[in-house]
Motif scaffolding. Structure first.
Motif, PDB file in Angstrom:
ATOM      1  N   MET A   1      15.109  -7.168  30.118  1.00 57.97           N
ATOM      2  CA  MET A   1      16.352  -7.780  29.662  1.00 57.97           C
ATOM      3  C   MET A   1      16.142  -8.494  28.318  1.00 57.97           C
ATOM      4  O   MET A   1      17.031  -8.478  27.458  1.00 57.97           O
ATOM      5  N   ASN A   4      16.115  -5.865  25.692  1.00 60.39           N
ATOM      6  CA  ASN A   4      17.477  -5.377  25.499  1.00 60.39           C
ATOM      7  C   ASN A   4      18.296  -6.355  24.659  1.00 60.39           C
ATOM      8  O   ASN A   4      18.999  -5.960  23.710  1.00 60.39           O
ATOM      9  N   ASP A   5      18.205  -7.644  24.984  1.00 67.90           N
ATOM     10  CA  ASP A   5      18.948  -8.656  24.216  1.00 67.90           C
ATOM     11  C   ASP A   5      18.434  -8.756  22.783  1.00 67.90           C
ATOM     12  O   ASP A   5      19.222  -8.983  21.845  1.00 67.90           O
ATOM     13  N   GLN A   8      19.894  -5.875  20.925  1.00 67.60           N
ATOM     14  CA  GLN A   8      21.331  -6.091  20.729  1.00 67.60           C
ATOM     15  C   GLN A   8      21.587  -7.093  19.610  1.00 67.60           C
ATOM     16  O   GLN A   8      22.435  -6.876  18.739  1.00 67.60           O
ATOM     17  N   THR A  40      23.383  -1.623  24.471  1.00 69.67           N
ATOM     18  CA  THR A  40      22.658  -2.833  24.869  1.00 69.67           C
ATOM     19  C   THR A  40      23.590  -3.892  25.442  1.00 69.67           C
ATOM     20  O   THR A  40      23.195  -4.656  26.324  1.00 69.67           O
ATOM     21  N   THR A  41      24.837  -3.935  24.949  1.00 70.15           N
ATOM     22  CA  THR A  41      25.796  -4.895  25.512  1.00 70.15           C
ATOM     23  C   THR A  41      26.158  -4.521  26.941  1.00 70.15           C
ATOM     24  O   THR A  41      26.254  -5.390  27.821  1.00 70.15           O
ATOM     25  N   THR A  44      23.423  -5.459  29.669  1.00 72.16           N
ATOM     26  CA  THR A  44      23.191  -6.835  30.096  1.00 72.16           C
ATOM     27  C   THR A  44      23.695  -7.127  31.510  1.00 72.16           C
ATOM     28  O   THR A  44      22.928  -7.619  32.347  1.00 72.16           O
ATOM     29  N   ASN A  47      21.616  -5.276  34.115  1.00 71.30           N
ATOM     30  CA  ASN A  47      20.312  -5.931  34.290  1.00 71.30           C
ATOM     31  C   ASN A  47      20.433  -7.168  35.172  1.00 71.30           C
ATOM     32  O   ASN A  47      19.561  -7.436  36.017  1.00 71.30           O
ATOM     33  N   GLN A 175      26.340 -16.280  33.204  1.00 70.87           N
ATOM     34  CA  GLN A 175      26.051 -15.418  32.059  1.00 70.87           C
ATOM     35  C   GLN A 175      26.933 -14.177  32.081  1.00 70.87           C
ATOM     36  O   GLN A 175      27.425 -13.728  31.033  1.00 70.87           O
ATOM     37  N   CYS A 179      29.574 -12.847  29.351  1.00 68.35           N
ATOM     38  CA  CYS A 179      29.517 -11.498  28.793  1.00 68.35           C
ATOM     39  C   CYS A 179      30.867 -10.801  28.897  1.00 68.35           C
ATOM     40  O   CYS A 179      31.214  -9.970  28.056  1.00 68.35           O
ATOM     41  N   ARG A 216      23.505 -14.796  25.619  1.00 70.48           N
ATOM     42  CA  ARG A 216      22.094 -14.427  25.574  1.00 70.48           C
ATOM     43  C   ARG A 216      21.193 -15.630  25.336  1.00 70.48           C
ATOM     44  O   ARG A 216      19.978 -15.514  25.458  1.00 70.48           O
ATOM     45  N   SER A 219      19.328 -16.603  28.700  1.00 72.96           N
ATOM     46  CA  SER A 219      18.148 -15.892  29.199  1.00 72.96           C
ATOM     47  C   SER A 219      16.860 -16.690  29.036  1.00 72.96           C
ATOM     48  O   SER A 219      16.099 -16.853  30.002  1.00 72.96           O
TER      49      SER A 219
END
Length: 262
Positions: A1, A4-5, A8, A40-41, A44, A47, A175, A179, A216, A219
């Motif tokens: 994750m 990925n963030d 992104q 990638t968005t 999230t 994940n 989170q 998102c 993000r 995280s």
């Protein structure tokens, strides 16, 4: 994750900088940036759901956790997540290639998704997939949270572990809610444009900070500050810095007193 963030944020920040500098960029480059940002968005929340399931297995089925959550299955799950997140949106590119002429990809546009993938059917497709993905993720988080909550009440020896897992899933839920702001932000942006017609760039920048950066930011809080070892080193770092500042102040005062005496 985290990877990925990081991807992104890197792609979206690069796109923002290019939009501020050049305003319009080539359609081919814009397609690449938009698709990576969309992939990638969308990753999230999926994940978040997979990590909530892992916490559920660790608390409710601790004896089978090592058997179920192996490294091989983790890699397979990561690949499956990328597949289900890439497949719905890569079709936007295929539809655009089929409906637009090749000269369109040599033009320059302001890099927005609706300026590149202009077919109205794609907008309805995106709304349908967004509703499916986020409803599934939301139900997964609610289910795992309730099961862990009931497990925490039933167990007497693992209450602290269950409470930590429950708090983690609650933060995942917060989170996820943040998102989901990305799906109402276009409508909010249109309203703000009508209220502040001369502040389009400022509105987009504020929207980017609130919708993409802030979720993000949670995280590293969830997996960094809440970690005991990291928190101990972080506290030691702040204490040492405070002591250094105080020592510098004391040294400065002593030097001032010496100069006054001279």
């Amino acid at each position: 994750m985290v990877i990925n963030d990081a991807i992104q944020l890197t792609v979206t920040i690069t796109l923002f900088i290019l939009s501020y500098i050049f305003y319009k960029i080539n359609v081919s480059f814009c397609c690449f940036f938009i698709l990576v940002a969309v992939f990638t968005t969308r990753n999230t929340p999926v994940n978040l759901a997979s990590m909530a399931i892992e916490r559920y297995i660790a608390i409710c089925n601790p004896l089978r956790h090592a058997q179920i959550c192996t490294a091989r299955r983790t890699y397979a799950l990561i690949g499956f997540i990328w597949f289900i997140c890439v497949a719905p949106d890569i079709t936007d590119l295929f539809v655009t290639l089929a409906t637009e002429s090749l000269s369109f990809f040599h033009e320059s546009v302001f890099c927005l998704r609706q300026n590149v993938f202009k077919d109205p059917i794609l907008a309805y497709k995106r709304q349908a997939f967004d509703a499916i993905y986020f409803s599934c993720v939301f139900l997964t988080l609610v289910y795992t949270y309730l099961r862990i909550l009931f497990a925490a009440r039933a167990l007497s020896t693992e209450k602290m572990s269950a409470q930590r897992a429950r708090n983690t899933i609650l933060l995942h839920g917060a989170q996820l809610a943040m998102c989901m702001l990305s799906y109402i932000s276009p409508s909010v942006e249109i309203v703000l444009r009508l209220i502040f017609p001369g502040r389009i760039l400022e509105i987009r920048f504020a929207n980017y900070l609130i919708v993409y950066i802030l979720p993000r930011f949670l995280s590293p809080i969830i997996y960094g500050v809440r970690d005991k070892k990291f928190r101990r080193y972080l506290r030691r770092y702040f204490v040492s810095n405070r002591c250094m500042i105080k020592s510098h102040k004391v040294a400065g005062q002593d030097n001032g007193d010496m100069l006054e005496k001279i």
